[in-house]
Design a protein around this motif. Structure first.
Motif, PDB file in Angstrom:
ATOM      1  N   MET A   1     -37.830  -0.135 -26.739  1.00  0.00           N
ATOM      2  CA  MET A   1     -38.066   1.225 -26.299  1.00  0.00           C
ATOM      3  C   MET A   1     -37.801   2.211 -27.428  1.00  0.00           C
ATOM      4  O   MET A   1     -38.461   3.229 -27.514  1.00  0.00           O
ATOM      5  N   GLU A   2     -36.850   1.891 -28.278  1.00  0.00           N
ATOM      6  CA  GLU A   2     -36.515   2.809 -29.356  1.00  0.00           C
ATOM      7  C   GLU A   2     -37.654   2.961 -30.358  1.00  0.00           C
ATOM      8  O   GLU A   2     -37.773   3.995 -31.012  1.00  0.00           O
ATOM      9  N   ILE A   3     -38.484   1.934 -30.447  1.00  0.00           N
ATOM     10  CA  ILE A   3     -39.572   2.008 -31.414  1.00  0.00           C
ATOM     11  C   ILE A   3     -40.603   3.059 -31.014  1.00  0.00           C
ATOM     12  O   ILE A   3     -41.345   3.576 -31.846  1.00  0.00           O
ATOM     13  N   LEU A   4     -40.662   3.401 -29.738  1.00  0.00           N
ATOM     14  CA  LEU A   4     -41.613   4.402 -29.271  1.00  0.00           C
ATOM     15  C   LEU A   4     -41.138   5.834 -29.492  1.00  0.00           C
ATOM     16  O   LEU A   4     -41.881   6.773 -29.239  1.00  0.00           O
ATOM     17  N   LEU A   5     -39.919   6.013 -29.977  1.00  0.00           N
ATOM     18  CA  LEU A   5     -39.401   7.367 -30.185  1.00  0.00           C
ATOM     19  C   LEU A   5     -40.187   8.128 -31.252  1.00  0.00           C
ATOM     20  O   LEU A   5     -40.195   9.357 -31.253  1.00  0.00           O
ATOM     21  N   TRP A   6     -40.847   7.431 -32.158  1.00  0.00           N
ATOM     22  CA  TRP A   6     -41.626   8.126 -33.176  1.00  0.00           C
ATOM     23  C   TRP A   6     -42.841   8.820 -32.568  1.00  0.00           C
ATOM     24  O   TRP A   6     -43.448   9.698 -33.173  1.00  0.00           O
TER      25      TRP A   6
END
Length: 80
Positions: A1-6
């Motif tokens: 999920m953190e990878i979608l923060l960009w």
């Protein structure tokens, strides 16, 4: 999920741009000069014979339609 923060900054920028353009596009809607509207309607309703438009044409003739039977047939070989 953190990878979608960009994606968050671009999504926020897109949403703000859409709201801004939508807000700016509201002004001036619905206000049409009556004389301009009457001229546009008159031009649209003018009989076809008075309009000076070229007749529609085609650059090449339509090819003959192949009468397909739905069955694939190989061409026969010539006997030599």
């Amino acid at each position: 999920m953190e990878i979608l923060l960009w994606l968050v900054p671009s999504a926020v920028a897109t949403a703000v741009a859409m709201l801004w353009v939508g807000w700016l596009g509201r002004e001036g809607r619905g206000e049409v000069d009556r004389d301009v509207a009457v001229r546009r309607i008159a031009a649209a309703l003018e009989p076809e014979r008075r309009r000076r438009r070229p007749a529609p044409g085609y650059a090449a003739p339509q090819p003959e339609r192949d009468r397909s039977t739905g069955v694939a047939v190989r061409p026969s070989r010539r006997a030599s």
